[in-house]
Enzyme design. Structure first.
Site, short mmCIF file in Angstrom:
data_model
loop_
_atom_site.label_atom_id
_atom_site.label_comp_id
_atom_site.label_asym_id
_atom_site.label_seq_id
_atom_site.Cartn_x
_atom_site.Cartn_y
_atom_site.Cartn_z
N ASN A 34 -52.13 115.41 60.20
CA ASN A 34 -53.06 114.64 61.02
C ASN A 34 -52.24 113.71 61.93
O ASN A 34 -52.38 112.49 61.91
CB ASN A 34 -54.05 113.84 60.15
N LEU A 35 -51.40 114.34 62.71
CA LEU A 35 -50.36 113.62 63.45
C LEU A 35 -50.94 112.77 64.58
O LEU A 35 -51.97 113.09 65.15
CB LEU A 35 -49.35 114.62 64.00
N ALA A 37 -49.58 109.25 67.53
CA ALA A 37 -48.43 108.76 68.31
C ALA A 37 -47.35 108.13 67.42
O ALA A 37 -46.17 108.12 67.78
CB ALA A 37 -48.91 107.76 69.35
N HIS A 39 -46.30 109.32 64.61
CA HIS A 39 -45.42 110.42 64.20
C HIS A 39 -44.52 110.87 65.36
O HIS A 39 -43.37 111.25 65.14
CB HIS A 39 -46.26 111.61 63.71
N GLY A 151 -41.90 105.72 58.64
CA GLY A 151 -42.46 104.56 59.33
C GLY A 151 -42.41 103.32 58.46
O GLY A 151 -42.59 103.38 57.24
N LYS A 153 -44.60 101.07 58.55
CA LYS A 153 -45.96 100.66 58.16
C LYS A 153 -46.10 100.75 56.64
O LYS A 153 -46.68 99.89 56.01
CB LYS A 153 -47.02 101.53 58.83
N ASP A 154 -45.55 101.83 56.07
CA ASP A 154 -45.56 101.98 54.61
C ASP A 154 -44.28 101.32 54.09
O ASP A 154 -43.35 102.00 53.63
CB ASP A 154 -45.60 103.46 54.25
O1 PAF Z 1 -46.18 108.58 54.17
C1 PAF Z 1 -46.56 109.75 53.95
O2 PAF Z 1 -47.12 110.44 54.80
C2 PAF Z 1 -46.34 110.35 52.56
O3 PAF Z 1 -46.43 109.39 51.57
C3 PAF Z 1 -45.02 111.13 52.45
C4 PAF Z 1 -43.81 110.23 52.67
C5 PAF Z 1 -45.00 112.27 53.46
C6 PAF Z 1 -44.88 111.74 51.05
O4 PAF Z 1 -45.94 112.59 50.75
#
Ligand code: PAF
Length: 284
Positions: A34-35, A37, A39, A151, A153-154
């Site tokens: 579900n890409l 900007a 990404h 990112g 953000k996480d």
């Molecule tokens: O941040 C994400 O999209 C997911 O947690 C990851 C790092 C792809 C692992 O499934």
């Protein structure tokens, strides 16, 4: 022409082997698809560090709790492939669950990064970060990248992955990229799709509240608990149900002490059926 897509780890390994034989540097951008900007920015950065960029798309069941949105998580494979072509990624690795967990998940080896996986988001999503660390380690072992890009953000996820890479002596560099925001400040996320029009208007308040805590800290305020309480109250007044607002040492994710010089203000807050996360950094 569409981006080359491989589903089976063995096929991917063969491809990687050929690249390595030619001495090419490889970057991995792990995603759940579900890409958007945000990404695109990750892929752009990845390209600066490598000759070839692999993007993985895998909605990892191991990191979702029983009452979470695994089934509902937005899956847009056709759009994603078009976008990856535009982003000029070199290869898409899009395994099925059976490719990643051929013997099932129940008795699978789990990677637990102690101290940092059970706090903040981990306290509200038991097992989540073990699921993330496990699948990311598997992706690293399949793709064998020189560099992997995530990112900021996480923020907690990034911290945990960096720790895992160091603890397990994984021979790669893990790079964090600043959060990409909409014009009104909302951090880009696939889960923003869950917001209805009214919630979408409220959602940027999360960044505004974090930015006001940032400003207080920059002005010299050090009553962390009071700042957290005020911020949580502001979020509640706007219509959020915050899981937490927390000021932490950005390098350890622990409560700051006298030696802390880089802080991060993190929050997770529910708005309707979305759970939004965001963070803002402060250098003291
Ligand atoms: O941040 C994400 O999209 C997911 O947690 C990851 C790092 C792809 C692992 O499934």
């Amino acid at each position: 022409m569409s981006i080359e897509t491989l589903v089976r780890p063995s096929d991917l390994r063969q491809h990687i082997y050929e690249w390595r034989r030619r001495g090419l540097r490889i970057a991995l951008v792990p995603t759940m698809g579900n890409l958007h900007a945000g990404h695109a920015t990750l892929v752009n950065h990845a390209r600066k560090h490598a000759d070839r960029v692999v993007v993985s798309i895998f909605v990892n069941p191991l990191q979702f709790g029983p009452n979470e949105d695994f089934a509902a998580y937005p899956r847009t494979p056709i759009e994603d492939r078009t976008l990856l072509q535009q982003y000029q990624a070199d290869l898409l690795f899009a395994p099925e669950v059976v490719d990643m967990y051929p013997a099932g998940m129940k008795h699978h080896t789990i990677i637990n990064v102690p101290e940092v996986a059970d706090i903040l988001c981990g306290a509200f999503r038991p097992g989540h970060f073990a699921g993330v660390a496990t699948v990311v380690a598997k992706l690293f072992n399949i793709v064998l990248p020189d560099v992997a890009v995530f990112g900021e953000k996480d923020f907690q996820q990034l911290h945990i992955i960096k720790r895992m890479a160091i603890d397990l002596c994984l021979p790669l560099e893990v790079i964090g990229i600043p959060t990409v925001r909409e014009a009104d400040g909302l951090a880009m996320s696939s889960r923003n799709r869950y917001l209805d029009a009214q919630q979408r208007k409220i959602a940027p308040k999360i960044f505004a509240v974090l930015s006001s805590v940032q400003e207080q800290l920059q002005k010299g305020s050090r009553d962390y608990q009071q700042l957290e309480l005020i911020a949580a109250e502001q979020l509640i007044q706007t219509g959020f149900k915050p899981d937490y607002v927390s000021i932490r040492d950005a390098n350890s994710l622990q409560v700051p002490d006298d030696r802390s010089i880089e802080l991060v203000i993190l929050t997770a807050a529910r708005l309707g059926r979305s759970r939004l996360i965001d963070n803002v950094r402060v250098n003291l």
